[in-house]
Design a protein around this motif. Sequence first.
Motif, PDB file in Angstrom:
ATOM      1  N   SER A  46       0.838  -1.198   0.000  1.00  0.00           N
ATOM      2  CA  SER A  46       0.000   0.000   0.000  1.00  0.00           C
ATOM      3  C   SER A  46       0.871   1.246   0.000  1.00  0.00           C
ATOM      4  CB  SER A  46      -0.917   0.032   1.221  1.00  0.00           C
ATOM      5  OG  SER A  46      -1.659   1.247   1.251  1.00  0.00           O
ATOM      6  N   VAL A  47       0.585   2.158  -0.932  1.00  0.00           N
ATOM      7  CA  VAL A  47       1.231   3.475  -0.930  1.00  0.00           C
ATOM      8  C   VAL A  47       0.170   4.554  -0.725  1.00  0.00           C
ATOM      9  CG1 VAL A  47       3.169   2.729  -2.362  1.00  0.00           C
ATOM     10  CG2 VAL A  47       1.119   3.654  -3.469  1.00  0.00           C
ATOM     11  N   ALA A  48      -1.061   4.124  -0.394  1.00  0.00           N
ATOM     12  CA  ALA A  48      -2.147   5.068  -0.113  1.00  0.00           C
ATOM     13  C   ALA A  48      -1.835   5.824   1.175  1.00  0.00           C
ATOM     14  CB  ALA A  48      -3.470   4.321   0.032  1.00  0.00           C
ATOM     15  N   VAL A  49      -2.247   7.080   1.217  1.00  0.00           N
ATOM     16  CA  VAL A  49      -1.959   7.924   2.377  1.00  0.00           C
ATOM     17  C   VAL A  49      -3.212   8.683   2.792  1.00  0.00           C
ATOM     18  CG1 VAL A  49      -0.568   9.814   3.293  1.00  0.00           C
ATOM     19  CG2 VAL A  49       0.440   8.206   1.665  1.00  0.00           C
ATOM     20  N   ASP A  50      -3.572   8.525   4.041  1.00  0.00           N
ATOM     21  CA  ASP A  50      -4.701   9.253   4.618  1.00  0.00           C
ATOM     22  C   ASP A  50      -4.512  10.756   4.379  1.00  0.00           C
ATOM     23  OD1 ASP A  50      -6.775  10.230   6.153  1.00  0.00           O
ATOM     24  OD2 ASP A  50      -5.918   9.627   8.076  1.00  0.00           O
ATOM     25  N   GLY A  51      -5.539  11.405   3.840  1.00  0.00           N
ATOM     26  CA  GLY A  51      -5.487  12.841   3.604  1.00  0.00           C
ATOM     27  C   GLY A  51      -5.068  13.245   2.202  1.00  0.00           C
ATOM     28  N   HIS A  52      -4.610  12.289   1.398  1.00  0.00           N
ATOM     29  CA  HIS A  52      -4.169  12.638   0.047  1.00  0.00           C
ATOM     30  C   HIS A  52      -5.356  12.902  -0.871  1.00  0.00           C
ATOM     31  CE1 HIS A  52       0.328  11.314  -0.295  1.00  0.00           C
ATOM     32  NE2 HIS A  52       0.108  12.193   0.661  1.00  0.00           N
ATOM     33  N   SER A  53      -5.085  13.684  -1.906  1.00  0.00           N
ATOM     34  CA  SER A  53      -6.085  14.032  -2.913  1.00  0.00           C
ATOM     35  C   SER A  53      -5.600  13.562  -4.283  1.00  0.00           C
ATOM     36  CB  SER A  53      -6.349  15.537  -2.914  1.00  0.00           C
ATOM     37  OG  SER A  53      -5.152  16.245  -3.148  1.00  0.00           O
ATOM     38  N   ILE A  54      -6.380  13.842  -5.305  1.00  0.00           N
ATOM     39  CA  ILE A  54      -6.054  13.384  -6.658  1.00  0.00           C
ATOM     40  C   ILE A  54      -4.649  13.803  -7.086  1.00  0.00           C
ATOM     41  CG2 ILE A  54      -6.670  13.627  -9.102  1.00  0.00           C
ATOM     42  CD1 ILE A  54      -9.596  13.880  -8.219  1.00  0.00           C
ATOM     43  N   SER A  55      -4.252  15.005  -6.726  1.00  0.00           N
ATOM     44  CA  SER A  55      -2.944  15.519  -7.154  1.00  0.00           C
ATOM     45  C   SER A  55      -1.776  14.728  -6.574  1.00  0.00           C
ATOM     46  CB  SER A  55      -2.808  16.994  -6.761  1.00  0.00           C
ATOM     47  OG  SER A  55      -2.845  17.143  -5.353  1.00  0.00           O
ATOM     48  N   HIS A  56      -2.019  13.949  -5.512  1.00  0.00           N
ATOM     49  CA  HIS A  56      -0.936  13.198  -4.878  1.00  0.00           C
ATOM     50  C   HIS A  56      -0.655  11.859  -5.548  1.00  0.00           C
ATOM     51  CE1 HIS A  56      -2.129  15.829  -1.388  1.00  0.00           C
ATOM     52  NE2 HIS A  56      -0.817  15.910  -1.287  1.00  0.00           N
ATOM     53  N   ILE A  57      -1.544  11.406  -6.422  1.00  0.00           N
ATOM     54  CA  ILE A  57      -1.361  10.080  -7.020  1.00  0.00           C
ATOM     55  C   ILE A  57      -0.073  10.004  -7.831  1.00  0.00           C
ATOM     56  CG2 ILE A  57      -2.286   8.413  -8.684  1.00  0.00           C
ATOM     57  CD1 ILE A  57      -3.718   8.379  -6.018  1.00  0.00           C
ATOM     58  N   SER A  58       0.307  11.074  -8.502  1.00  0.00           N
ATOM     59  CA  SER A  58       1.545  11.057  -9.290  1.00  0.00           C
ATOM     60  C   SER A  58       2.751  10.767  -8.402  1.00  0.00           C
ATOM     61  CB  SER A  58       1.736  12.385 -10.030  1.00  0.00           C
ATOM     62  OG  SER A  58       1.767  13.475  -9.114  1.00  0.00           O
ATOM     63  N   THR A  59       2.739  11.283  -7.177  1.00  0.00           N
ATOM     64  CA  THR A  59       3.825  10.997  -6.235  1.00  0.00           C
ATOM     65  C   THR A  59       3.747   9.567  -5.738  1.00  0.00           C
ATOM     66  OG1 THR A  59       3.876  13.308  -5.495  1.00  0.00           O
ATOM     67  CG2 THR A  59       4.888  11.669  -4.043  1.00  0.00           C
ATOM     68  N   GLN A  60       2.544   9.085  -5.456  1.00  0.00           N
ATOM     69  CA  GLN A  60       2.387   7.708  -5.006  1.00  0.00           C
ATOM     70  C   GLN A  60       2.875   6.723  -6.059  1.00  0.00           C
ATOM     71  OE1 GLN A  60      -1.517   6.789  -3.420  1.00  0.00           O
ATOM     72  NE2 GLN A  60      -1.606   8.651  -2.182  1.00  0.00           N
ATOM     73  N   LEU A  61       2.686   7.063  -7.315  1.00  0.00           N
ATOM     74  CA  LEU A  61       3.117   6.174  -8.401  1.00  0.00           C
ATOM     75  C   LEU A  61       4.628   5.942  -8.383  1.00  0.00           C
ATOM     76  CD1 LEU A  61       0.916   7.439 -11.373  1.00  0.00           C
ATOM     77  CD2 LEU A  61       0.766   5.201 -10.261  1.00  0.00           C
ATOM     78  N   THR A  62       5.378   6.909  -7.878  1.00  0.00           N
ATOM     79  CA  THR A  62       6.841   6.760  -7.825  1.00  0.00           C
ATOM     80  C   THR A  62       7.265   5.769  -6.751  1.00  0.00           C
ATOM     81  OG1 THR A  62       7.184   8.564  -6.235  1.00  0.00           O
ATOM     82  CG2 THR A  62       7.086   9.156  -8.563  1.00  0.00           C
ATOM     83  N   ARG A  63       6.326   5.363  -5.896  1.00  0.00           N
ATOM     84  CA  ARG A  63       6.646   4.478  -4.778  1.00  0.00           C
ATOM     85  C   ARG A  63       6.152   3.045  -4.984  1.00  0.00           C
ATOM     86  NH1 ARG A  63       3.427   7.011  -0.412  1.00  0.00           N
ATOM     87  NH2 ARG A  63       4.216   5.249   0.816  1.00  0.00           N
ATOM     88  N   ILE A  64       5.525   2.775  -6.119  1.00  0.00           N
ATOM     89  CA  ILE A  64       5.020   1.411  -6.331  1.00  0.00           C
ATOM     90  C   ILE A  64       6.189   0.470  -6.657  1.00  0.00           C
ATOM     91  CG2 ILE A  64       2.774   2.253  -7.123  1.00  0.00           C
ATOM     92  CD1 ILE A  64       3.598   1.617  -9.952  1.00  0.00           C
ATOM     93  N   PRO A  65       6.127  -0.768  -6.197  1.00  0.00           N
ATOM     94  CA  PRO A  65       7.211  -1.727  -6.460  1.00  0.00           C
ATOM     95  C   PRO A  65       7.363  -2.009  -7.954  1.00  0.00           C
ATOM     96  CG  PRO A  65       5.739  -2.506  -4.719  1.00  0.00           C
ATOM     97  CD  PRO A  65       5.062  -1.334  -5.357  1.00  0.00           C
ATOM     98  N   GLN A  66       8.561  -2.365  -8.335  1.00  0.00           N
ATOM     99  CA  GLN A  66       8.830  -2.634  -9.748  1.00  0.00           C
ATOM    100  C   GLN A  66       8.087  -3.858 -10.257  1.00  0.00           C
ATOM    101  OE1 GLN A  66      13.092  -2.826 -10.339  1.00  0.00           O
ATOM    102  NE2 GLN A  66      13.278  -0.595 -10.454  1.00  0.00           N
TER     103      GLN A  66
END
Length: 219
Positions: A46-66
């Motif tokens: 999980s890279v989901a973060v409490d309080g995040h909005s749509i604009s944060h997904i681009s940052t979350q994408l950088t943290r997904i496993p290869q």
Amino acid sequence: MGAAIPHLVLLGDSTLDNGFYVGKGNPAIIDQLKLKAKERGWNVTSVAVDGHSISHISTQLTRIPQDATHLFISIGGNDALSYMQLLRKSVQNVGEGLMLLSESNKQFEKDYAEMLKHVSECKIPTTTCTIYNPNFDNPEQQRMCETGLSVLNHVIITESIKRGIPVIDLKTIFNDPKDYANHIEPDVQGGSKIVENILYVIDHHRFDENICSIYAKGN
């Protein structure tokens, strides 16, 4: 060479990152999903973060496993909360109210479409989720929010259809007060429903056909 071991990745806000709300000793969604996935020999992150909005997904994408094989995204609830102030704004007539709702809808549509564009560039099978209705005690507040969210959920479904992305309809799945830890966060029961639908999508959706199906498996 065998098929890759499924590695499910959760992105979004507190809908999927609900550990703070379920109470000490109770399983969060990620805990429930990891337990089910372990039985199948799968991996979950999980890279989901409490309080995040749509604009944060681009940052979350950088943290997904290869080795991620499936993405599950539930986002937009906090964006919706930022629009809720419009529900109390005075207008001269119903038409003006609809125009205000339309303006919020257009911004949400722009942001959500841009987000899905970035997600699609990862070329990983993806599933989105609608925004579930809140569980307010005040009937008037509840009806206003349900009406406003119906407009935003239309955007989520439409943009997902355009890209052939399946949708888990949390709006339909969350139908019991026990699904909620408070007015707006998932409790253990709600989390269990989300996990059940995630697994159902993995088991039944034909990702290779690039089609949008709506899933809402009840308990």
